[in-house]
Write a protein that holds these residues in place. Structure first.
Motif, PDB file in Angstrom:
ATOM      1  N   THR A   1       0.194  10.714  -5.812  1.00 35.43           N
ATOM      2  CA  THR A   1       1.108   9.719  -5.920  1.00 35.43           C
ATOM      3  C   THR A   1       2.014  10.097  -7.224  1.00 35.43           C
ATOM      4  O   THR A   1       3.297   9.611  -7.412  1.00 35.43           O
ATOM      5  N   LEU A   2       1.533  10.497  -8.407  1.00 40.98           N
ATOM      6  CA  LEU A   2       2.412  10.955  -9.491  1.00 40.98           C
ATOM      7  C   LEU A   2       3.497  12.152  -8.884  1.00 40.98           C
ATOM      8  O   LEU A   2       4.568  12.091  -9.736  1.00 40.98           O
TER       9      LEU A   2
ATOM     10  N   LEU B   1       0.380   7.932 -17.637  1.00 39.30           N
ATOM     11  CA  LEU B   1      -0.220   8.182 -16.122  1.00 39.30           C
ATOM     12  C   LEU B   1      -0.977   9.424 -16.001  1.00 39.30           C
ATOM     13  O   LEU B   1      -2.269   9.354 -15.375  1.00 39.30           O
ATOM     14  N   VAL B   2      -0.492  10.386 -16.605  1.00 39.88           N
ATOM     15  CA  VAL B   2      -1.432  11.699 -16.657  1.00 39.88           C
ATOM     16  C   VAL B   2      -2.678  11.465 -17.713  1.00 39.88           C
ATOM     17  O   VAL B   2      -3.737  11.815 -17.319  1.00 39.88           O
TER      18      VAL B   2
ATOM     19  N   SER C   1       5.996   1.893  -9.379  1.00 31.82           N
ATOM     20  CA  SER C   1       5.757   2.020  -7.731  1.00 31.82           C
ATOM     21  C   SER C   1       4.848   2.916  -7.329  1.00 31.82           C
ATOM     22  O   SER C   1       4.092   2.872  -6.506  1.00 31.82           O
ATOM     23  N   ALA C   2       4.539   3.791  -8.398  1.00 33.39           N
ATOM     24  CA  ALA C   2       3.111   4.756  -8.197  1.00 33.39           C
ATOM     25  C   ALA C   2       1.958   3.892  -8.114  1.00 33.39           C
ATOM     26  O   ALA C   2       0.940   4.666  -7.708  1.00 33.39           O
TER      27      ALA C   2
ATOM     28  N   GLY D   1       0.672  -1.227  -0.003  1.00 33.82           N
ATOM     29  CA  GLY D   1      -0.008  -0.032   0.117  1.00 33.82           C
ATOM     30  C   GLY D   1       0.856   1.218   0.037  1.00 33.82           C
ATOM     31  O   GLY D   1       0.383   2.220   0.438  1.00 33.82           O
ATOM     32  N   SER D   2       2.132   1.068  -0.363  1.00 34.00           N
ATOM     33  CA  SER D   2       3.090   2.262  -0.275  1.00 34.00           C
ATOM     34  C   SER D   2       3.742   2.186  -1.486  1.00 34.00           C
ATOM     35  O   SER D   2       4.713   1.188  -1.837  1.00 34.00           O
ATOM     36  N   ALA D   3       4.072   3.594  -1.954  1.00 31.97           N
ATOM     37  CA  ALA D   3       5.161   3.391  -3.204  1.00 31.97           C
ATOM     38  C   ALA D   3       6.424   3.413  -2.813  1.00 31.97           C
ATOM     39  O   ALA D   3       7.236   2.762  -3.654  1.00 31.97           O
ATOM     40  N   LEU D   4       6.795   3.951  -1.702  1.00 33.00           N
ATOM     41  CA  LEU D   4       8.263   4.000  -1.279  1.00 33.00           C
ATOM     42  C   LEU D   4       8.835   2.751  -1.055  1.00 33.00           C
ATOM     43  O   LEU D   4       9.845   2.217  -1.199  1.00 33.00           O
ATOM     44  N   ALA D   5       7.744   1.795  -0.262  1.00 34.13           N
ATOM     45  CA  ALA D   5       7.940   0.515   0.009  1.00 34.13           C
ATOM     46  C   ALA D   5       8.371  -0.456  -1.083  1.00 34.13           C
ATOM     47  O   ALA D   5       9.148  -1.309  -0.969  1.00 34.13           O
ATOM     48  N   ASP D   6       7.559  -0.228  -2.369  1.00 30.66           N
ATOM     49  CA  ASP D   6       7.756  -0.980  -3.526  1.00 30.66           C
ATOM     50  C   ASP D   6       9.022  -0.360  -4.054  1.00 30.66           C
ATOM     51  O   ASP D   6       9.906  -1.145  -4.531  1.00 30.66           O
ATOM     52  N   ALA D   7       9.298   0.751  -4.253  1.00 32.75           N
ATOM     53  CA  ALA D   7      10.588   1.424  -4.754  1.00 32.75           C
ATOM     54  C   ALA D   7      11.598   0.763  -4.086  1.00 32.75           C
ATOM     55  O   ALA D   7      12.753   0.629  -4.590  1.00 32.75           O
TER      56      ALA D   7
END
Length: 430
Positions: A368-369, A405-406, A146-147, A111-117
């Motif tokens: 997130t973006l 993404l946009v 990761s976003a 549930g986290s972008a930074l955890a994935d990255a």
């Protein structure tokens, strides 16, 4: 009318942020100044703190964080990437596609972008570099994919928004399913375009046999148990989001024992990291309620709402809102912005007769973006630092991924059915 002293409170707030004071303390300090000068009773602070910290839904946050951290600790997340590689690695940009798919699956745990990255990302970049991919492109794909983490359930930011707006956490989770899948698909389309048009070094790997595909898929099944419990338990109604996160955490511990990777030292390290991250989130949630009270009672939110609504057109208002959120997300953490701007978002939703679920997804997607948008691009920074690859040289590839993404963001913004269809079908909303 806006409180004439408000600008001074914000000067204090901005000065403290520039001085690198934790944003929770900055929000509290400026709010306390406002309360003291306006003769408010400090009982109000205690009540708002207690209300925030006693909210049952927020208990899901430490459990989500625990699952993501623990899965990285026991080393099962890499199996997801390897399995995806065996299925699609031989296609154009195959390992990059596998990277995106693995991030979509891991999003169902952290549930986290930074955890994935920072976790799965290092494994993905190494595999792509070893296969001959351009290392800067590899880092860009990892940071951009990761976003998806905060959009596909579970999502910590969705939990925070549900708490702030008093909407259903379940409905928020379900609303993120289709937008998250669209993000992944749009990125995979762009990967093909980028590899072919810009001649990025992305060699295909040898096509795996069916036996290999099934073998590695079976090996990845235990790692998939986490997201299956989380998403499956929530969508079927067997568990609440909070209960589902705790069950998934227990599953991870059992899994580590079965694979003989459990140790007290590892568990202590995971719990410590979880506690640190959870404390930050809970502090933001509690102080954010007080900060929101200040900007609402001061008249600022009413002023900003009227100013944005003066554009006179729903589409222009939504475009302006996207621009504001994306800009703020470039400089301040997504959760912090979400907490600070929540009263404005709720006012605009009420004025435009928009669903709070829909507005919440728009807000989280924008913020997130911001994690991969210059000048800060924290997800890219984390990935580049973890893999030892140049941030500056990877940035040009990362910016390219903002195109698909946009486009996804605009579809989500102007077609409410993309977010609301799944919650309606499953009865989470009417």
């Amino acid at each position: 009318m806006i409180d004439p002293m408000l600008k001074y409170y914000f000067i204090v707030f901005i000065f403290m942020i520039l001085a690198q004071v934790p944003i929770a303390f900055a929000m509290t300090t400026s709010s306390v100044m406002y309360a003291v000068i306006n003769g408010q009773n400090f009982v109000m602070f205690a009540q708002k703190f207690a209300n925030a910290l006693s909210d049952f839904n927020l208990l899901a946050i430490p459990a989500f964080l625990f699952v993501g951290i623990f899965m990285n600790e026991i080393g099962l997340t890499d199996r997801i990437f390897v399995a995806a590689e065996k299925w699609i690695g031989h296609f154009t940009g195959g390992l990059a596609h596998a990277n995106v798919i693995a991030s979509m699956i891991f999003a169902g745990m952290s549930g986290s972008a930074l955890a994935d990255a920072g976790g799965l990302g290092t494994i993905e970049v190494k595999a792509m570099k070893d296969a001959g991919y351009d290392e800067h492109f590899s880092v860009a794909v990892t940071a951009a994919s990761s976003a998806i983490g905060p959009i596909i359930p579970p999502s910590i930011n969705f939990v925070i928004w549900a708490f702030l707006s008093q909407t259903s956490t379940l409905a928020m989770f379900l609303a993120g399913v289709v937008p998250g899948v669209l993000m992944g698909l749009s990125m995979m389309i762009w990967i093909v375009v980028a590899v072919k048009k810009f001649k990025i070094k992305a060699p295909t790997v040898q096509k795996a046999s069916w036996a290999e595909r099934f073998e590695y898929s079976l090996k990845s099944l235990p790692a998939l148990g986490g997201p299956i419990i989380l998403i499956g338990g929530i969508m079927t109604g067997i568990f609440t989001p909070t209960e589902s996160s705790v069950v998934a955490g227990a599953y991870c511990v059992v899994l580590s024992v079965v694979y003989k990777k459990f140790s007290i030292k590892m568990l202590t390290r995971t719990l410590t990291n979880t506690l640190i991250s959870s404390s930050m989130v809970m502090a933001l949630a509690a102080t954010g309620l007080i900060f929101n009270w200040m900007i609402v009672t001061s008249g600022l939110i009413t002023y900003m709402t009227n100013m944005i609504l003066s554009l006179g057109n729903t589409y222009l208002v939504l475009l302006a809102l996207n621009g504001i959120l994306l800009f703020m997300g470039c400089f301040i953490g997504s959760m912090q912005v979400l907490i600070m701007i929540a009263p404005l978002l709720m006012n605009l939703a009420a004025a435009l007769n928009l669903s709070l679920i829909h507005v919440g997804v728009i807000a989280v997607l924008n913020l997130t973006l911001g994690l991969i948008t210059p000048p800060m691009a924290p997800s890219l920074f984390v990935t580049a630092k973890a893999t030892g690859v140049s941030f500056d040289k990877s940035l040009k590839y990362t910016v390219q991924f903002l195109i698909p993404l946009v486009v996804t963001l605009l579809l989500v913004t102007f077609i409410p059915g993309i977010t609301l269809w799944v919650p309606r079908v499953l009865g989470a909303i009417k």
